[in-house]
Design a protein around this motif. Structure first.
Motif, short mmCIF file in Angstrom:
data_model
loop_
_atom_site.label_atom_id
_atom_site.label_comp_id
_atom_site.label_asym_id
_atom_site.label_seq_id
_atom_site.Cartn_x
_atom_site.Cartn_y
_atom_site.Cartn_z
N CYS A 101 0.81 -1.11 -0.12
CA CYS A 101 0.15 0.05 0.06
C CYS A 101 1.01 1.06 -0.02
O CYS A 101 1.84 1.23 0.88
N SER A 102 0.66 2.23 -0.89
CA SER A 102 1.30 3.23 -1.06
C SER A 102 0.40 4.70 -1.39
O SER A 102 -0.57 4.14 -2.01
N VAL A 119 -6.07 2.27 8.62
CA VAL A 119 -6.94 2.53 7.76
C VAL A 119 -6.96 1.57 6.73
O VAL A 119 -8.15 1.14 6.07
N CYS A 120 -5.67 1.13 6.19
CA CYS A 120 -5.56 0.09 5.25
C CYS A 120 -5.96 -1.33 5.60
O CYS A 120 -6.88 -1.97 4.88
N LEU A 121 -5.71 -1.62 6.92
CA LEU A 121 -6.50 -3.01 7.51
C LEU A 121 -7.80 -2.89 7.44
O LEU A 121 -8.38 -3.97 7.27
N GLU A 122 -8.46 -2.10 7.97
CA GLU A 122 -10.02 -2.00 8.04
C GLU A 122 -10.50 -2.10 6.77
O GLU A 122 -11.52 -2.41 6.62
N ALA A 123 -9.89 -1.35 5.75
CA ALA A 123 -10.56 -1.51 4.40
C ALA A 123 -10.23 -2.83 3.73
O ALA A 123 -10.99 -3.37 3.12
N ILE A 158 0.42 -7.49 4.52
CA ILE A 158 0.34 -6.25 3.98
C ILE A 158 1.17 -5.39 4.25
O ILE A 158 1.50 -5.18 5.64
N TYR A 159 1.98 -4.34 3.55
CA TYR A 159 3.02 -3.69 3.67
C TYR A 159 2.40 -2.28 3.60
O TYR A 159 1.49 -1.86 2.63
N GLY A 160 2.85 -1.12 4.58
CA GLY A 160 2.66 0.22 3.86
C GLY A 160 3.97 1.13 3.87
O GLY A 160 5.04 0.85 4.53
N GLN A 161 4.25 1.72 2.74
CA GLN A 161 5.53 2.32 2.26
C GLN A 161 5.26 3.83 1.51
O GLN A 161 4.20 3.74 1.15
#
Length: 985
Positions: free
Chosen positions: A278-279, A295-299, A317-320
């Motif tokens: 996720c970016s 926010v990302c995990l909830e969606a 799941i990655y956030g970058q």
């Protein structure tokens, strides 16, 4: 392209001239599809907004469809152009939606009040596009939306909505769009398929499973072609593939879900773990903070839980940031497949085990390599059907998939799966909406018992709703009104009255007849009546004298022969004479491969893979005359039975296969070609006889099999080749009624009744069971045939030339050739007519009972000599009914063959498109349902070849009968049919 007619054009030009004040010489109109184009020109270019204002006011009070003829399609849009005389291009153009005239007028008046510049374009705030209205599902709005693109091609559009049963849930109903496209030409399906599919799917209509495009040439009743478009929403398609673990579909769904949050997702799969990155969804050159983890995990997590992708156990799941290579945060989550073993197996492993839904997904993913194209057009769909050790795969799309792009990929993929007990694959391609494939290709993975082309399977999954389109809903309203029943009645009544008046006047002019209701003042012309009687007496006397003189001449010139009904011993004992009567025809050897040229087409009518055999004319007549069985009042039945008995006496056993039926069987199945084709399949020395009889019905066939033939004369397999008209109980069965008043019928029936009474059958055939002792249906007495026979017998005893009329006919034909006024052309025409009669008559069968016809059906020349009879007026389909005496006959025959364990195969013979008009197609559909019900009986097989070659006229001798070339091809096709249990020696 289609334009308005001259009268309509004048009306429209005058209307525009009156509305705008422009001279009629400065107005031109043209109708393309559903669009009306109006060109206004003058010495100076007409003012745009002033001209539009006047035209819009006139449109509010005018129905444009009333200014055009009834045959013209409805008008949806009006394009108005303005230009200066002498110029090529218009200076301005304005598009008017007729369903939004008020908004157009309001916009134009605002611009007039504001004194807007001439080049200023109207704003879009007041006008709602047809696309926006079409998204609401209104059929008129959808038609206007489609006509924006199709009218340029001269195609008019009309849209209807009809409910139908959902293919997903048979208890629920959904809507189907019917898009009727009409043009003055037949547009190529490939021209409309993908553009219309993209426009319809772009609307994202709800409540519709599919749409059907029906293309029709203006002025014709029947549609030219149909096309099915899948309206499954793109989200549903993505979820379907995501359910199978497709990474690209999962990423597309998540990107659409997170687009409002300005988050972009990239996905990859390693082993059984899905990796999601996720970016920020910004320009890569900009820097932004990594998306928030919560926010990302909830969606994402609820979406993955709902999808439950097959074979994916967990997700990381990655956030970058956009520019960073290292993730800002990482989270790992298990998915439903880790808890449910049924979801843990990957799609590829399921396909290897033979799971059909998994195979369908993998094939569709392989063939729809462009996901965007699939979402826009519906893509290429795959249907599977496994039969034994073969897997049949149907591929269809809006445009028929190309063989070279599909077949090899599919075969290679199925080969790599190595599915257990699967020894071959057959791949087919068709355009969506068609039932029959346009091409097929196959491959075998192992040595199979029969290396033959398998018959194309009927894909029930597809035909469940496609059949509804082709059969139940063909009575859709067309864009042209047809003749009413009252119109037809008036025409027939007028014709009958004119014919009666003409006959009445002719009778009065002969002075033999006079009016009954003439006044008493008018004295009948007694001299005319007396003169008429005298002339009648003189005519009869002259006729008798001519007959006696002709009889005297014939008795002197007629060769010495035995009495009528017998054959001279000289003709029987002399081989040369017999050869002269039945000359051998030179033909190409069955093994001669030069009968076909390099392209595979027949070189000429004299060379063929199925050679002409020696005709059995003289032999059949001789055997029938010597037969101890009385005549059945059907010459062909007598002769065919005599040939069959001779074959039994010669071989000592009945044939393995008996072909029986009407003239469609007599001309349509070649025993020699069938024997040769079966030999290539491993069935050697199969004895085959064709017992076809002109006019035979189910009653006739039942009578021959159950009563005429003895048990020792029955074959191992019966091939009943015919059509729906042989089962019509509503029409008069002329052939069977003639047989039923014959001496042969009475003798056979008496023999059966005596055997049933004694309960000790004289032959094994009539052993006491219900099937053997059931008497055939007693026909109604045919008074016309009795009268005809009585008159023939009376004329034979009274006239000396009547019994030798055929010999007299031959003498007259020979003398005609010597007359000075007989041209070569007239002689050739007479000879051609005689040859045609001989070729198509009963006297041309060979020793296998087959009637080879070399004539090729040419509609142009055929209908110059024969009337075109519509199915509504065809006596063969009169009062069409599949319940009654014919139904009882076929059921009795089935019961009889089942008790003897004789397989009965019914073949619905091919027909031409000229023959299958709407009325006959309706009867054929009823017959199809009837035969499918009978097909549930044991030892009964139904094969439908009626639509094998609807346009291959070279295989037919007339619209409903095959010639010998078609019989050869049908025989080959039957030999390779794996469903027919051919007897093995």
């Amino acid at each position: 392209m289609k334009t308005v007619s001259i009268d309509s054009q004048r009306s429209l030009v005058q209307w525009v001239s009156q509305a705008t004040g422009i001279n009629t010489f400065g107005v031109k109109v043209r109708l393309l599809g559903n669009d009306l184009h109006i060109l206004c020109e003058g010495i100076e270019c007409p003012q745009r907004w002033h001209t539009l204002s006047e035209l819009l006011h006139a449109l509010q009070h005018t129905d444009l469809d009333e200014l055009t003829s009834e045959e013209q399609p409805s008008i949806y849009q009006v394009f108005v152009y303005g230009r200066k005389k002498g110029e090529y291009r218009p200076q301005w153009c304005h598009k008017v939606y007729l369903n939004q005239l008020d908004r157009h007028l309001e916009q134009v008046e605002q611009l007039l009040l504001a004194d807007a510049e001439q080049s200023k374009q109207p704003g879009g705030a007041l006008i709602v596009s047809n696309e926006s209205l079409a998204r609401q599902g209104n059929p008129d709005a959808i038609a206007r939306y489609l006509s924006e693109n199709l009218s340029n091609l001269g195609v008019a559009v009309k849209v209807q909505i009809k409910p139908h049963k959902s293919k997903a849930n048979s208890e629920s109903t959904s809507n189907r769009l019917w898009i009727l496209c009409q043009a003055s030409y037949s547009p190529d399906p490939s021209l409309l398929a993908e553009p219309v599919a993209q426009h319809l799917r772009h609307l994202k209509l709800k409540g519709y499973e599919d749409a059907v495009i029906v293309a029709q040439v203006r002025g014709e009743n029947e549609p030219d072609w149909r096309l099915r478009i899948d309206l499954t929403p793109p989200e549903a398609m993505l979820k379907e593939w995501a359910r199978w673990g497709d990474v690209q579909a999962i990423a597309r769904l998540l990107n659409e879900l997170l687009s409002d949050l300005k988050i972009a997702v990239q996905a990859s799969l390693k082993e059984s773990t899905l990796h999601l990155f996720c970016s920020p969804a910004f320009d890569p050159l900009e820097t932004a903070e990594a998306p928030a983890k919560d926010v990302c995990l909830e969606a994402i997590l609820p979406q993955l839980e709902a999808i439950a992708p097959q074979g994916i156990l967990a997700a990381t799941i990655y956030g970058q940031k956009t520019s960073d290579k290292q993730p800002h945060w990482v989270d790992w989550q298990s998915l439903p497949a880790s808890q449910h073993p049924a979801l843990a197996t990957p799609a590829l492993e399921l396909a290897t085990a033979g799971d059909e839904p998994a195979i369908i997904f993998l094939l569709e993913r392989l063939l729809n390599h462009d996901l965007d194209w699939r979402l826009k057009t519906g893509g290429l769909r795959v249907l599977l059907l496994r039969k034994g050790d073969l897997l049949h795969i149907m591929c269809d799309a809006p445009n028929c998939p190309a063989r070279h792009q599909v077949a090899h990929k599919v075969i290679q993929f199925i080969r790599q799966l190595k599915i257990p007990n699967l020894h071959g694959v057959r791949v087919y391609g068709r355009r969506a909406g068609n039932k029959e494939p346009l091409w097929n290709q196959g491959a075998d993975f192992a040595q199979r018992p029969r290396l033959v082309p398998e018959p194309a399977p009927e894909f029930a999954v597809a035909s469940e709703y496609i059949s509804a389109i082709l059969n139940n809903e063909t009575e859709e309203p067309v864009l042209r009104p047809d003749l009413t029943g009252e119109d037809v009645k008036n025409v027939v009544t007028e014709f009958a009255d004119n014919s009666l008046n003409t006959l009445r006047n002719w009778l009065f002019s002969s002075q033999i007849f006079t009016e009954v209701n003439q006044s008493t003042d008018q004295t009948p012309d007694e001299q005319g009546i007396k003169g008429g009687l005298i002339w009648i007496a003189l005519g009869l006397l002259l006729t008798l004298q001519s007959d006696w003189m002709m009889g005297f001449v014939i008795t002197r010139t007629l060769p010495h022969s035995s009495p009528a009904g017998s054959v001279s011993a000289k003709s029987n004992s002399s081989p040369n004479n017999q050869s002269a009567q039945t000359p051998l025809i030179n033909h190409t050897s069955a093994n001669d491969t030069t009968a076909f040229n390099a392209s595979g087409f027949i070189q000429d009518d004299k060379s063929d893979k199925s050679p002409l055999q020696q005709k059995a004319t003289a032999t059949a007549i001789l055997l029938a005359a010597r037969s101890q069985i009385p005549s059945f009042n059907a010459r062909q039945l007598d002769e065919q039975l005599a040939l069959y008995k001779q074959r039994l006496a010669k071989t000592g056993k009945p044939p393995d296969v008996l072909i029986i039926g009407s003239s469609r069987a007599l001309r349509g199945v070649d025993p020699v070609a069938l024997n040769q084709a079966l030999a290539t399949q491993g069935y050697s020395n199969v004895e085959i006889f064709n017992f076809g009889i002109n006019g035979a019905t189910a009653q006739v066939v039942d009578f021959i099999i159950r009563y005429v033939l003895e048990s020792t004369e029955l074959p191992k397999l019966i091939l009943f080749a015919d059509g729906s008209r042989a089962f019509n109980s509503g029409r008069e069965d002329i052939t069977f009624n003639a047989i039923a008043v014959s001496k042969g019928y009475k003798q056979v029936l008496a023999k059966a009744n005596q055997a049933a009474t004694d309960n000790q059958p004289s032959t094994p055939k009539t052993e006491p069971d219900t099937s053997a002792t059931t008497q055939p249906i007693k026909p109604e007495l045919n008074i016309y045939q009795i009268a005809n026979e009585t008159i023939n017998q009376g004329l034979t005893s009274l006239s000396t030339t009547y019994q030798n009329r055929n010999y007299l006919k031959g003498i007259l034909q020979k003398q005609l050739q010597n007359l000075p006024f007989a041209t070569n052309q007239s002689i050739a025409n007479l000879q051609q007519a005689t040859d045609a009669e001989t070729d198509s008559g009963q006297l041309a069968v060979d020793f296998d009972g087959f009637l080879p016809i070399s004539i090729r059906f040419n509609p142009t020349t055929y209908y110059q000599k024969h009337p075109r009879v519509a199915g509504s007026y065809d006596n063969d389909y009169k009062d069409f009914s599949l319940s009654g005496k014919q139904d009882a006959a076929i059921k009795s025959l089935l019961q009889f063959t089942q008790s003897r364990k004789i397989p009965l195969v019914f073949v619905n013979m091919p027909l031409t498109s000229d023959y299958l008009d709407p009325a006959r197609r309706k009867y054929e559909q009823e017959f199809q349902q009837y035969m499918l019900q009978l097909a549930n009986q044991p030892n009964f097989i139904y094969r439908d070849l009626s639509l094998l070659w609807p346009t291959a006229n070279e295989n037919f001798s007339d619209p409903s009968h095959l010639n010998r070339y078609g019989a050869y091809e049908v025989s080959k096709k039957l030999a390779t049919d794996s469903l027919i249990p051919w007897p093995v020696k």
